[in-house]
Motif scaffolding. Sequence first.
Motif, mmCIF file in Angstrom:
data_model
loop_
_atom_site.group_PDB
_atom_site.id
_atom_site.type_symbol
_atom_site.label_atom_id
_atom_site.label_comp_id
_atom_site.label_asym_id
_atom_site.label_seq_id
_atom_site.Cartn_x
_atom_site.Cartn_y
_atom_site.Cartn_z
ATOM 1 N N GLU A 127 0.929 -1.272 -0.115
ATOM 2 C CA GLU A 127 -0.083 -0.362 -0.080
ATOM 3 C C GLU A 127 0.761 1.209 0.002
ATOM 4 O OE1 GLU A 127 -2.571 -0.467 3.772
ATOM 5 O OE2 GLU A 127 -3.821 -2.007 2.407
ATOM 6 N N ALA A 128 2.529 1.080 1.024
ATOM 7 C CA ALA A 128 2.675 2.265 0.782
ATOM 8 C C ALA A 128 3.343 2.601 -0.180
ATOM 9 C CB ALA A 128 4.082 2.714 1.693
ATOM 10 N N THR A 129 3.795 2.059 -1.465
ATOM 11 C CA THR A 129 4.444 2.295 -3.036
ATOM 12 C C THR A 129 3.501 2.487 -3.698
ATOM 13 O OG1 THR A 129 5.654 0.274 -2.075
ATOM 14 C CG2 THR A 129 5.389 0.743 -4.781
ATOM 15 N N HIS A 130 1.660 1.711 -3.458
ATOM 16 C CA HIS A 130 0.847 2.326 -4.577
ATOM 17 C C HIS A 130 0.661 3.429 -3.701
ATOM 18 C CE1 HIS A 130 -2.881 1.820 -6.365
ATOM 19 N NE2 HIS A 130 -3.619 2.501 -5.428
ATOM 20 N N TYR A 131 0.622 3.810 -2.590
ATOM 21 C CA TYR A 131 0.131 5.180 -2.307
ATOM 22 C C TYR A 131 1.060 6.513 -2.744
ATOM 23 C CZ TYR A 131 -4.007 3.525 -0.724
ATOM 24 O OH TYR A 131 -5.401 2.578 -0.537
ATOM 25 N N GLY A 132 2.118 5.967 -2.219
ATOM 26 C CA GLY A 132 2.772 6.925 -2.913
ATOM 27 C C GLY A 132 3.213 7.216 -4.689
ATOM 28 N N VAL A 133 3.203 6.298 -5.325
ATOM 29 C CA VAL A 133 3.111 6.432 -6.660
ATOM 30 C C VAL A 133 1.589 7.273 -7.212
ATOM 31 C CG1 VAL A 133 2.456 5.115 -8.794
ATOM 32 C CG2 VAL A 133 3.692 4.510 -7.386
ATOM 33 N N VAL A 134 0.595 7.263 -6.621
ATOM 34 C CA VAL A 134 -0.403 7.581 -6.861
ATOM 35 C C VAL A 134 -0.626 9.057 -6.407
ATOM 36 C CG1 VAL A 134 -3.013 7.478 -6.060
ATOM 37 C CG2 VAL A 134 -2.486 5.399 -6.826
ATOM 38 N N SER A 135 0.046 9.380 -5.537
ATOM 39 C CA SER A 135 0.542 10.641 -5.417
ATOM 40 C C SER A 135 1.285 11.805 -6.479
ATOM 41 C CB SER A 135 0.894 10.534 -3.950
ATOM 42 O OG SER A 135 1.427 12.444 -2.933
ATOM 43 N N LEU A 172 1.494 10.644 -9.431
ATOM 44 C CA LEU A 172 1.126 10.506 -11.069
ATOM 45 C C LEU A 172 0.028 11.962 -10.814
ATOM 46 C CD1 LEU A 172 1.881 7.241 -12.216
ATOM 47 C CD2 LEU A 172 2.924 9.009 -12.343
ATOM 48 N N SER A 173 -0.873 11.371 -9.514
ATOM 49 C CA SER A 173 -1.749 12.920 -9.593
ATOM 50 C C SER A 173 -2.167 13.823 -8.808
ATOM 51 C CB SER A 173 -3.041 12.124 -8.322
ATOM 52 O OG SER A 173 -3.863 10.979 -8.545
ATOM 53 N N ASN A 174 -0.182 14.164 -9.169
ATOM 54 C CA ASN A 174 0.081 16.014 -8.486
ATOM 55 C C ASN A 174 -0.456 16.562 -9.614
ATOM 56 O OD1 ASN A 174 1.697 18.334 -8.157
ATOM 57 N ND2 ASN A 174 3.102 16.971 -7.074
ATOM 58 N N PRO A 175 -0.591 18.333 -9.457
ATOM 59 C CA PRO A 175 -1.597 18.542 -10.976
ATOM 60 C C PRO A 175 -0.280 19.107 -11.691
ATOM 61 C CG PRO A 175 -1.341 19.906 -8.505
ATOM 62 C CD PRO A 175 -1.503 18.532 -8.412
ATOM 63 N N ASP A 176 1.115 18.901 -10.828
ATOM 64 C CA ASP A 176 2.196 19.759 -11.372
ATOM 65 C C ASP A 176 2.709 19.156 -13.195
ATOM 66 O OD1 ASP A 176 2.016 21.969 -9.658
ATOM 67 O OD2 ASP A 176 3.460 21.420 -8.470
ATOM 68 N N ARG A 177 1.969 17.297 -12.477
ATOM 69 C CA ARG A 177 2.719 16.317 -13.880
ATOM 70 C C ARG A 177 1.185 16.990 -15.205
ATOM 71 N NH1 ARG A 177 5.146 12.410 -12.578
ATOM 72 N NH2 ARG A 177 4.723 11.136 -14.661
ATOM 73 N N PHE A 178 0.709 18.416 -15.573
ATOM 74 C CA PHE A 178 0.119 18.169 -16.190
ATOM 75 C C PHE A 178 0.443 19.108 -17.329
ATOM 76 C CE2 PHE A 178 -4.062 16.906 -13.100
ATOM 77 C CZ PHE A 178 -3.562 15.866 -12.985
ATOM 78 N N SER A 179 -0.093 19.234 -17.980
ATOM 79 C CA SER A 179 0.258 19.940 -19.364
ATOM 80 C C SER A 179 0.496 21.147 -19.295
ATOM 81 C CB SER A 179 -0.529 20.187 -21.223
ATOM 82 O OG SER A 179 -2.127 20.671 -20.271
ATOM 83 N N GLY A 180 1.566 21.992 -18.924
ATOM 84 C CA GLY A 180 1.536 24.016 -19.848
ATOM 85 C C GLY A 180 2.709 23.491 -18.677
ATOM 86 N N GLY A 181 4.444 23.994 -19.959
ATOM 87 C CA GLY A 181 5.353 24.974 -19.333
ATOM 88 C C GLY A 181 5.955 23.121 -18.425
ATOM 89 N N PRO A 182 6.518 23.979 -16.858
ATOM 90 C CA PRO A 182 7.135 23.147 -16.192
ATOM 91 C C PRO A 182 6.204 22.121 -15.260
ATOM 92 C CG PRO A 182 6.343 25.634 -15.176
ATOM 93 C CD PRO A 182 6.478 25.133 -15.911
ATOM 94 N N ARG A 183 5.388 21.820 -15.732
ATOM 95 C CA ARG A 183 3.428 21.153 -15.088
ATOM 96 C C ARG A 183 3.547 20.097 -15.642
ATOM 97 N NH1 ARG A 183 -0.111 23.913 -11.986
ATOM 98 N NH2 ARG A 183 -1.440 22.870 -12.847
#
Length: 486
Positions: free
Chosen positions: A252-260, A262-273
């Motif tokens: 669970e620790a690994t899973h929720y770490g990955v989810v956190s 990949l769900s970070n809005p900074d990964r979404f489109s737009g320059g450094p995001r």
Amino acid sequence: MAKLKGGSPVRACIYVRISKDLTGEELGVARQEEECRELCARLGFEVAEVFSDNDISATKAKVRPGFEALLASQPEAIVCWHTDRLVRVTKDLERVIALGVNVHAVRAGHLDLSTPAGRAVARTVTAWATYEGEQKAERQALANVQAAKAGKPYTAGIRPFGYGDDHVTIIPAEAEAIREGASMILAGESLSAVARKWNEAGRLSPRSLAAGAKGWTLRGVKNVLTSPRYIGQRTYRGEVMGDAEWPAILDEATHYGVVSILSNPDRFSGGPRTGRTATTLLTGIAVCGVCGETVSARGYRGTKVYGCRHSHTRTPRDIADKRAESATLVRMAMPDFLPGVLALNATSGNTDAARLHAEAKGLRERLDGLALAYADGAISLSQMTAGSEALRAKVEDVESKLTGVTGLPPLDYEGGITALIEGWGTTPLSVRRGWVNFCNVVTLLPANGKHARNMTPDDHVSYEWKHSEIVLEDYRAADEEARNEQ
């Protein structure tokens, strides 16, 4: 033999369909066709053509290619096994009525669509078929919810990556790929790096293989690495219903770490995001020897080079990378390196580091607890979502402060620097970049009129160690003075 007014026999088209073909052998439609041909023989019809829709529902919005081809063929009569095989919704019946032909069914008799009474009967039959289909759908949905709450696998679809055809038995090679992919994301690598790794290893998605796709997409990788399935949780329509019958692949620790991550809005489109990670060693790290700006990777006359935006330098990447890595490994191999760095972090910053580590750990445990509480039905989805967003923001803030306090790139403290040096060739790029940047100021030099083939590595690249013994002694002296003042 039934004949048209001109004396020629009626040329009937046969239509067969089943909603689910569990074996994929089309035995259901084959049996229907056999009985339809027998009916045609009894009625004296000549079989003109057979149209089939295998494994396709007649109540969903999906296009039925066989049905569409039947309508386009302008049949003189239609023969089917049962009228609900042909139509189950009124809109499809009206399209059949528009043909102006009769429908003969093995199990439901004759529908005379040429008269108002016959059309009324047909509409009534279809209305009841629609009702039956809706009732069946509701019963099936209820059964699916109950199965999900009980943790039972949904086995009607394509098997999930990592599990066998029973959707329960773990496939070791695929499970190991999932664990490796999760570790790569936690180490700062990108979804595209995971996709390449899986594709190159031939660990392809069962769904993509069934669809004839060439390999993993970024969306497909993300769906796997963020699916609660792999921590042994059952979902229904995207919602976690509870613990599943199958074994977990990830903790669970690994899973929720990955989810956190990949769900970070900074990964979404737009320059450094965009969430893209650097794919070369020195991009954003090495500096131009003329203007002092950091360099980026590019191509020049077929050669991969580093250069600043003003093109003051065009340093071959292989030369620059090798030079920077050699300087880093030499520095790390010196006996004073690790003790000095750890001593620096064991001074006044240690208390803050320990406090921030404990705070980050507690926040992550609370984040995991929210997901588990939702899976157990203790909190609602909206509560979990709102709480997770708040906690993730706090975790990111604490981890940012922690990085500033420790200043060290990722390091396996059990293996230490020795293990890092020995495993340098297989160390993730993000970790190698961190240590190169930690150890060196790498400067790329202009050619100054020299031809590339006449330049040595020293002509291309210079470096300066950031953490020499003298620098560390200066840091320790300054820290000692600050603590004495306190």
